[in-house]
Scaffold this active site. Structure first.
Site, PDB file in Angstrom:
ATOM      1  N   GLY A 110       0.823  -1.222   0.000  1.00 25.42           N
ATOM      2  CA  GLY A 110       0.000   0.000   0.000  1.00 25.42           C
ATOM      3  C   GLY A 110       0.843   1.251   0.000  1.00 25.42           C
ATOM      4  O   GLY A 110       0.330   2.366  -0.099  1.00 25.42           O
ATOM      5  N   ALA A 117      -1.379  -1.266  -4.525  1.00 23.60           N
ATOM      6  CA  ALA A 117      -2.496  -0.325  -4.659  1.00 23.60           C
ATOM      7  C   ALA A 117      -2.158   0.980  -3.961  1.00 23.60           C
ATOM      8  O   ALA A 117      -1.909   0.987  -2.755  1.00 23.60           O
ATOM      9  CB  ALA A 117      -3.763  -0.925  -4.054  1.00 23.60           C
ATOM     10  N   HIS A 152      -4.311  16.156   1.225  1.00 26.51           N
ATOM     11  CA  HIS A 152      -4.014  15.185   2.285  1.00 26.51           C
ATOM     12  C   HIS A 152      -3.473  15.910   3.513  1.00 26.51           C
ATOM     13  O   HIS A 152      -3.164  17.097   3.455  1.00 26.51           O
ATOM     14  CB  HIS A 152      -2.975  14.161   1.814  1.00 26.51           C
ATOM     15  N   HIS A 153      -3.306  15.133   4.586  1.00 24.82           N
ATOM     16  CA  HIS A 153      -2.783  15.653   5.859  1.00 24.82           C
ATOM     17  C   HIS A 153      -1.372  16.221   5.700  1.00 24.82           C
ATOM     18  O   HIS A 153      -0.650  15.880   4.754  1.00 24.82           O
ATOM     19  CB  HIS A 153      -2.794  14.545   6.925  1.00 24.82           C
ATOM     20  N   LYS A 212       1.964  14.060   4.977  1.00 25.37           N
ATOM     21  CA  LYS A 212       2.137  13.195   3.797  1.00 25.37           C
ATOM     22  C   LYS A 212       3.421  13.556   3.057  1.00 25.37           C
ATOM     23  O   LYS A 212       3.711  14.723   2.827  1.00 25.37           O
ATOM     24  CB  LYS A 212       0.925  13.326   2.865  1.00 25.37           C
TER      25      LYS A 212
HETATM   26  N1  LIG Z   1      -2.708   2.446  -0.256  1.00 21.55           N
HETATM   27  C1  LIG Z   1      -3.458   3.215   0.530  1.00 21.55           C
HETATM   28  O1  LIG Z   1      -4.704   3.157   0.530  1.00 21.55           O
HETATM   29  C2  LIG Z   1      -2.783   4.164   1.473  1.00 21.55           C
HETATM   30  C3  LIG Z   1      -3.512   4.871   2.437  1.00 21.55           C
HETATM   31  C4  LIG Z   1      -2.817   5.675   3.336  1.00 21.55           C
HETATM   32  C5  LIG Z   1      -1.442   5.774   3.264  1.00 21.55           C
HETATM   33  N2  LIG Z   1      -0.774   5.093   2.294  1.00 21.55           N
HETATM   34  C6  LIG Z   1       0.683   5.108   2.198  1.00 21.55           C
HETATM   35  O2  LIG Z   1       1.199   4.181   3.157  1.00 21.55           O
HETATM   36  C7  LIG Z   1       2.492   4.606   3.591  1.00 21.55           C
HETATM   37  C8  LIG Z   1       2.510   4.755   5.109  1.00 21.55           C
HETATM   38  O3  LIG Z   1       1.620   5.779   5.472  1.00 21.55           O
HETATM   39  P1  LIG Z   1       1.451   6.207   7.000  1.00 21.55           P
HETATM   40  O4  LIG Z   1       0.574   7.400   6.981  1.00 21.55           O
HETATM   41  O5  LIG Z   1       1.084   5.027   7.812  1.00 21.55           O
HETATM   42  O6  LIG Z   1       2.947   6.675   7.322  1.00 21.55           O
HETATM   43  P2  LIG Z   1       3.713   6.692   8.728  1.00 21.55           P
HETATM   44  O7  LIG Z   1       2.760   6.980   9.827  1.00 21.55           O
HETATM   45  O8  LIG Z   1       4.896   7.590   8.530  1.00 21.55           O
HETATM   46  O9  LIG Z   1       4.219   5.189   8.904  1.00 21.55           O
HETATM   47  C9  LIG Z   1       5.228   4.641   8.111  1.00 21.55           C
HETATM   48  C10 LIG Z   1       5.840   3.505   8.847  1.00 21.55           C
HETATM   49  O10 LIG Z   1       6.778   2.896   7.963  1.00 21.55           O
HETATM   50  C11 LIG Z   1       7.944   2.574   8.678  1.00 21.55           C
HETATM   51  N3  LIG Z   1       9.125   2.597   7.813  1.00 21.55           N
HETATM   52  C12 LIG Z   1       9.768   1.517   7.356  1.00 21.55           C
HETATM   53  N4  LIG Z   1      10.790   1.846   6.595  1.00 21.55           N
HETATM   54  C13 LIG Z   1      10.835   3.187   6.558  1.00 21.55           C
HETATM   55  C14 LIG Z   1      11.710   4.111   5.927  1.00 21.55           C
HETATM   56  N5  LIG Z   1      12.734   3.703   5.175  1.00 21.55           N
HETATM   57  N6  LIG Z   1      11.448   5.429   6.101  1.00 21.55           N
HETATM   58  C15 LIG Z   1      10.375   5.833   6.833  1.00 21.55           C
HETATM   59  N7  LIG Z   1       9.533   4.983   7.468  1.00 21.55           N
HETATM   60  C16 LIG Z   1       9.763   3.668   7.313  1.00 21.55           C
HETATM   61  C17 LIG Z   1       8.013   3.544   9.839  1.00 21.55           C
HETATM   62  O11 LIG Z   1       8.554   2.755  10.863  1.00 21.55           O
HETATM   63  P3  LIG Z   1       9.129   3.294  12.250  1.00 21.55           P
HETATM   64  O12 LIG Z   1       7.990   3.095  13.182  1.00 21.55           O
HETATM   65  O13 LIG Z   1      10.243   2.416  12.523  1.00 21.55           O
HETATM   66  O14 LIG Z   1       9.515   4.740  12.056  1.00 21.55           O
HETATM   67  C18 LIG Z   1       6.568   3.960  10.084  1.00 21.55           C
HETATM   68  O15 LIG Z   1       5.995   3.291  11.167  1.00 21.55           O
HETATM   69  C19 LIG Z   1       2.762   5.917   2.831  1.00 21.55           C
HETATM   70  O16 LIG Z   1       3.474   5.630   1.658  1.00 21.55           O
HETATM   71  C20 LIG Z   1       1.368   6.419   2.499  1.00 21.55           C
HETATM   72  O17 LIG Z   1       1.318   7.305   1.415  1.00 21.55           O
HETATM   73  C21 LIG Z   1      -1.410   4.295   1.417  1.00 21.55           C
END
Ligand SMILES: NC(=O)c1ccc[n+]([C@@H]2O[C@H](COP(=O)([O-])OP(=O)(O)OC[C@H]3O[C@@H](n4cnc5c(N)ncnc54)[C@H](OP(=O)(O)O)[C@@H]3O)[C@@H](O)[C@H]2O)c1
Length: 266
Positions: free
Chosen positions: A98, A122, A155-156, A159
């Site tokens: 995702g 996706a 978005h927030h 992002k």
């Molecule tokens: N497909 C969809 O429907 C959908 C919906 C929403 C978001 N997304 C996408 O999903 C991803 C995560 O979103 P989120 O809002 O959950 O982000 P987030 O809160 O920043 O979480 C990202 C997580 O990934 C981990 N991570 C692993 N490798 C990493 C690296 N090299 N650099 C940074 N973080 C890394 C981080 O781990 P640590 O805890 O160790 O820091 C963090 O917990 C984004 O790409 C976002 O755009 C997709």
């Protein structure tokens, strides 16, 4: 079905853990964080605010989680994708990706790995946006090419990727419906006059907006808008679990939410 969540302490990781905990048929077997993350070694249940009989610990040992899981769900960062795919292929574990902000190199990697394992990739796992893509495809095919097509997304504030993966996927849908290839330079905010046939993006960031996207078809006489608004993160998590259920029994290949939802031939 046993699932392992990659990026379990992130906004989406937590939401997926919460949904898995209350959805029958899913057993959360563990979640990963980055090596050296503040969350490494912490209790998964308390970080994700879920009730679980098992005492799960957040780990950076992706291979261990991949071996235990029937399916992996990855909502992390593009930098982690290569490692995650390599490990998933090594343990023959299907994966739902995702993560957004992926480049063409990442897509090549997804294609290569999908010869070994089934992958759903996706940029938006919600059912609503999968349907929006179908509707946008229909509109772009039917309407005269003289209609200007512009995509707006908000978005927030946290992002990272711009424009969002959802907006880029919609732009690819429009481009392919019009027999065009989306140019990388199309993925930027407008700086000059609109060019004929261009697919334009407008991007806003602020507050805690989960995801607003709107596709506008405009000619001299009318504007048609198709839009989607996420009211929370639950819809993405529910869609990711649906994708996990589907990909578990799929043959090796690269799939989208259209495959998961049976919309491929629409
Ligand atoms: N497909 C969809 O429907 C959908 C919906 C929403 C978001 N997304 C996408 O999903 C991803 C995560 O979103 P989120 O809002 O959950 O982000 P987030 O809160 O920043 O979480 C990202 C997580 O990934 C981990 N991570 C692993 N490798 C990493 C690296 N090299 N650099 C940074 N973080 C890394 C981080 O781990 P640590 O805890 O160790 O820091 C963090 O917990 C984004 O790409 C976002 O755009 C997709």
């Amino acid at each position: 079905m046993k699932i392992g969540i990659l990026g379990c302490a992130g906004r989406m990781g937590k939401m997926i853990a919460q949904q898995a905990a209350i959805t029958s048929g899913f057993e959360l077997i563990g979640g990963t964080v980055r090596p050296g993350s503040l969350h490494e070694g912490m209790n998964l249940n308390s970080v994700c605010e879920i009730k679980n009989d098992k005492n799960l610990i957040l780990t950076s040992d992706i291979t261990k989680i991949s071996r235990l899981a029937d399916v992996l769900i990855d909502f992390t960062h593009p930098q982690s994708l290569s490692n995650h795919l390599q490990i998933a292929a090594g343990t023959q574990t299907p994966i739902v990706v995702g993560t957004t902000g992926l480049t063409s190199d990442h897509y090549n990697l997804l294609m290569q790995t999908s010869q070994k394992i089934p992958i759903v990739s996706a940029s938006n796992t919600s059912i609503g946006v999968a349907l929006l893509n179908v509707a946008v495809d229909f509109m772009a095919r039917i309407l005269d090419p003289s209609y200007d097509i512009e995509i707006f997304e908000m978005h927030h504030r946290a992002k990272r990727d711009v424009p969002s993966g959802t907006a880029i996927t919609l732009a690819h849908t429009v481009a392919s419906a019009r027999g065009q290839t989306l140019k990388p330079e199309a993925c930027v905010a407008r700086t000059g006059q609109r060019q004929e046939g261009e697919i334009g993006f407008a991007v806003a960031r602020g507050g805690n907006i989960y995801g607003d996207v709107k596709v506008m078809f405009t000619d001299d006489n009318e504007m048609i808008e198709l839009s989607h608004r996420a009211l929370n993160r639950e819809l993405f998590a529910k869609g990711a679990l649906k994708a996990a259920q589907w990909v578990r029994h799929a043959a090796p290949g690269l799939y989208s939410m259209k495959d998961v939802l049976g919309l491929k031939n629409l």
